[in-house]
Scaffold this motif. Structure first.
Motif, mmCIF file in Angstrom:
data_model
loop_
_atom_site.group_PDB
_atom_site.id
_atom_site.type_symbol
_atom_site.label_atom_id
_atom_site.label_comp_id
_atom_site.label_asym_id
_atom_site.label_seq_id
_atom_site.Cartn_x
_atom_site.Cartn_y
_atom_site.Cartn_z
ATOM 1 N N LEU A 7 0.858 -1.181 0.000
ATOM 2 C CA LEU A 7 0.000 0.000 0.000
ATOM 3 C C LEU A 7 0.895 1.231 0.000
ATOM 4 O O LEU A 7 1.728 1.399 0.896
ATOM 5 C CB LEU A 7 -0.916 0.026 1.227
ATOM 6 C CG LEU A 7 -1.714 1.322 1.430
ATOM 7 C CD1 LEU A 7 -2.673 1.568 0.272
ATOM 8 C CD2 LEU A 7 -2.465 1.294 2.761
ATOM 9 N N PHE A 8 0.751 2.082 -0.998
ATOM 10 C CA PHE A 8 1.439 3.372 -1.028
ATOM 11 C C PHE A 8 0.497 4.421 -0.441
ATOM 12 O O PHE A 8 -0.623 4.602 -0.937
ATOM 13 C CB PHE A 8 1.798 3.767 -2.464
ATOM 14 C CG PHE A 8 2.837 2.892 -3.104
ATOM 15 C CD1 PHE A 8 4.179 3.243 -3.073
ATOM 16 C CD2 PHE A 8 2.471 1.716 -3.747
ATOM 17 C CE1 PHE A 8 5.140 2.441 -3.673
ATOM 18 C CE2 PHE A 8 3.425 0.913 -4.354
ATOM 19 C CZ PHE A 8 4.761 1.265 -4.317
ATOM 20 N N ILE A 9 0.938 5.073 0.635
ATOM 21 C CA ILE A 9 0.173 6.181 1.213
ATOM 22 C C ILE A 9 0.886 7.461 0.832
ATOM 23 O O ILE A 9 2.007 7.719 1.271
ATOM 24 C CB ILE A 9 0.041 6.041 2.739
ATOM 25 C CG1 ILE A 9 -0.750 4.778 3.081
ATOM 26 C CG2 ILE A 9 -0.645 7.279 3.325
ATOM 27 C CD1 ILE A 9 -0.938 4.537 4.573
ATOM 28 N N GLN A 34 6.560 -9.369 -8.441
ATOM 29 C CA GLN A 34 6.743 -9.547 -6.998
ATOM 30 C C GLN A 34 5.600 -8.966 -6.170
ATOM 31 O O GLN A 34 5.283 -9.488 -5.096
ATOM 32 C CB GLN A 34 8.025 -8.843 -6.540
ATOM 33 C CG GLN A 34 9.325 -9.465 -6.924
ATOM 34 C CD GLN A 34 10.456 -8.808 -6.150
ATOM 35 O OE1 GLN A 34 10.591 -8.970 -4.932
ATOM 36 N NE2 GLN A 34 11.276 -8.045 -6.865
ATOM 37 N N PHE A 35 5.016 -7.856 -6.676
ATOM 38 C CA PHE A 35 4.114 -7.073 -5.832
ATOM 39 C C PHE A 35 2.770 -6.801 -6.516
ATOM 40 O O PHE A 35 2.709 -6.606 -7.729
ATOM 41 C CB PHE A 35 4.756 -5.713 -5.502
ATOM 42 C CG PHE A 35 6.131 -5.790 -4.904
ATOM 43 C CD1 PHE A 35 6.305 -6.261 -3.603
ATOM 44 C CD2 PHE A 35 7.252 -5.387 -5.617
ATOM 45 C CE1 PHE A 35 7.568 -6.324 -3.041
ATOM 46 C CE2 PHE A 35 8.522 -5.448 -5.064
ATOM 47 C CZ PHE A 35 8.681 -5.923 -3.769
ATOM 48 N N GLU A 36 1.739 -6.785 -5.702
ATOM 49 C CA GLU A 36 0.475 -6.165 -6.093
ATOM 50 C C GLU A 36 0.265 -4.973 -5.166
ATOM 51 O O GLU A 36 0.660 -5.014 -3.997
ATOM 52 C CB GLU A 36 -0.690 -7.144 -6.003
ATOM 53 C CG GLU A 36 -0.970 -7.706 -4.617
ATOM 54 C CD GLU A 36 -2.123 -8.692 -4.623
ATOM 55 O OE1 GLU A 36 -3.092 -8.456 -3.869
ATOM 56 O OE2 GLU A 36 -2.061 -9.686 -5.378
ATOM 57 N N TYR A 37 -0.338 -3.910 -5.683
ATOM 58 C CA TYR A 37 -0.337 -2.684 -4.892
ATOM 59 C C TYR A 37 -1.587 -1.845 -5.122
ATOM 60 O O TYR A 37 -2.323 -2.032 -6.103
ATOM 61 C CB TYR A 37 0.893 -1.838 -5.239
ATOM 62 C CG TYR A 37 0.827 -1.168 -6.589
ATOM 63 C CD1 TYR A 37 0.328 0.138 -6.721
ATOM 64 C CD2 TYR A 37 1.244 -1.830 -7.746
ATOM 65 C CE1 TYR A 37 0.257 0.759 -7.964
ATOM 66 C CE2 TYR A 37 1.181 -1.217 -8.987
ATOM 67 C CZ TYR A 37 0.687 0.075 -9.089
ATOM 68 O OH TYR A 37 0.599 0.690 -10.305
ATOM 69 N N GLU A 38 -1.810 -0.936 -4.187
ATOM 70 C CA GLU A 38 -2.783 0.140 -4.368
ATOM 71 C C GLU A 38 -2.199 1.422 -3.804
ATOM 72 O O GLU A 38 -1.244 1.396 -3.016
ATOM 73 C CB GLU A 38 -4.126 -0.193 -3.716
ATOM 74 C CG GLU A 38 -4.095 -0.349 -2.206
ATOM 75 C CD GLU A 38 -5.480 -0.633 -1.634
ATOM 76 O OE1 GLU A 38 -6.417 0.124 -1.973
ATOM 77 O OE2 GLU A 38 -5.612 -1.602 -0.861
ATOM 78 N N ILE A 39 -2.751 2.545 -4.243
ATOM 79 C CA ILE A 39 -2.288 3.862 -3.813
ATOM 80 C C ILE A 39 -3.444 4.621 -3.183
ATOM 81 O O ILE A 39 -4.530 4.704 -3.769
ATOM 82 C CB ILE A 39 -1.735 4.677 -5.007
ATOM 83 C CG1 ILE A 39 -0.562 3.948 -5.669
ATOM 84 C CG2 ILE A 39 -1.304 6.071 -4.544
ATOM 85 C CD1 ILE A 39 -0.105 4.581 -6.967
ATOM 86 N N LEU A 40 -3.217 5.141 -1.979
ATOM 87 C CA LEU A 40 -4.207 5.992 -1.316
ATOM 88 C C LEU A 40 -3.551 7.317 -0.968
ATOM 89 O O LEU A 40 -2.366 7.362 -0.630
ATOM 90 C CB LEU A 40 -4.733 5.319 -0.046
ATOM 91 C CG LEU A 40 -5.487 4.000 -0.243
ATOM 92 C CD1 LEU A 40 -5.834 3.377 1.117
ATOM 93 C CD2 LEU A 40 -6.750 4.201 -1.079
ATOM 94 N N LYS A 41 -4.315 8.397 -1.039
ATOM 95 C CA LYS A 41 -3.790 9.727 -0.763
ATOM 96 C C LYS A 41 -4.366 10.277 0.538
ATOM 97 O O LYS A 41 -5.543 10.085 0.827
ATOM 98 C CB LYS A 41 -4.125 10.671 -1.928
ATOM 99 C CG LYS A 41 -3.504 10.259 -3.240
ATOM 100 C CD LYS A 41 -3.914 11.191 -4.372
ATOM 101 C CE LYS A 41 -3.331 10.721 -5.701
ATOM 102 N NZ LYS A 41 -3.750 11.591 -6.820
ATOM 103 N N THR A 42 -3.501 10.958 1.284
ATOM 104 C CA THR A 42 -3.971 11.585 2.524
ATOM 105 C C THR A 42 -4.721 12.873 2.201
ATOM 106 O O THR A 42 -4.400 13.577 1.247
ATOM 107 C CB THR A 42 -2.803 11.886 3.474
ATOM 108 O OG1 THR A 42 -1.893 12.792 2.841
ATOM 109 C CG2 THR A 42 -2.064 10.612 3.847
#
Length: 293
Positions: A7-9, A34-42
């Motif tokens: 998870l990218f914050i 290697q990775f599965e991911y999602e991105i969330l923004k503050t």
């Protein structure tokens, strides 16, 4: 082999830097095998901590895309969990990232994720306020407090504030207990270093070890004007520990009574601490994702 869940914050405003390109860089340079991911923004202060609370048990790595404040929020929630902290440094000083050998270039930092490893590091607390990298009182905390209120960001903004306040600031008297030993010192600033630097590669404690279960207590006297050039050279050349103006002691617990109402700098954030300060180390309490050596 199962892919690791990332998870990218992303803090859109940290360090005054635009981050529109980060998402495309992640898509282009992260190893999707290697990775599965999602991105969330503050969206507001404290949001990074809330997002971490919500996802720390269903992700393997949570990656802070921001500055030391964003990193602190996320790391605080990951303390004593199986989830690792990753960093794409996008702040002003980026002290922890530099100490860990992480690239400040976002593309290179993403590429480093592909070949990184997990490492256990120490964290610490000042009056219950969590920090990973460094905390401080005295001149350091004054500048941190003013910097948060300033419209100027980056090294030039920080340096300008430091210069204009340097000549006004007087040493303070501190009564200190270091692992039970009582001492008294006049100091320009006192830093509690888990990592080696404030940021911008200004290394207040070049030999600090983020895994040794100890904090470096760095007591700095105010330099005379003619001593400033040498002081800057020592900070930026990893030789500050050789300075006659700097005393460094290692400790697990520190108690301090200043002679006035104090603010403290905790991972770059200014907090009010009053007239009693307590600092302690939390040994091997945070998993971080760092480059392989």
């Amino acid at each position: 082999m199962a892919k690791k869940k990332l998870l990218f914050i992303l803090n859109p405003i940290s360090g005054g830097k635009k981050k529109k390109a980060i998402e495309s860089l992640i898509s282009s340079y992260l190893d999707h095998d290697q990775f599965e991911y999602e991105i969330l923004k503050t969206e507001y202060p404290g949001h990074a901590a809330q997002l971490t609370q919500d996802h720390k048990f269903d992700k393997n790595i949570i990656i802070a895309v921001g500055g030391d404040g964003t990193i602190n929020e996320i790391a605080r929630e990951l303390k004593d969990t199986a989830c690792s902290l990753g960093i794409i440094a996008q702040g002003s000083g980026n002290g922890l990232a530099r100490h860990l050998g992480l690239s400040i270039n976002p593309r290179k930092a993403i590429e480093q994720i592909n070949t990184s490893r997990q490492m256990l590091i120490d964290t610490a607390e000042l009056n219950g306020h969590f920090f990973v990298s460094i905390a401080g009182i005295g001149f350091d905390s004054l500048i941190a407090h003013m910097f948060t209120q300033s419209k100027r960001r980056g090294f030039l903004g920080y340096g300008s504030l430091s210069f204009q306040e340097f000549f006004k600031y007087k040493e303070q008297n501190y009564r200190i207990i270091i692992d039970g030993q009582k001492i008294e010192r006049n100091a320009f600033l006192i830093a509690f270093a888990n990592s080696n630097q404030f940021g911008y590669d200004t290394k207040i404690s070049p030999l600090a070890d983020i895994q040794d279960g100890l904090l470096d207590v760095c007591i700095l006297r105010k330099p005379r004007f003619d001593q400033i050039p040498l002081g800057f050279y020592q900070l930026w050349s990893s030789k500050a520990h050789q300075s006659n103006l700097l005393e460094i002691m290692k400790a697990k617990e520190i108690m301090i009574k200043p002679n006035r109402d104090e603010y403290a700098n905790v991972d770059g954030e200014s907090i009010h601490v009053g007239r009693a300060i307590s600092i302690k180390i939390n040994t091997q309490s945070l998993r971080v994702w760092v480059p392989k050596t």
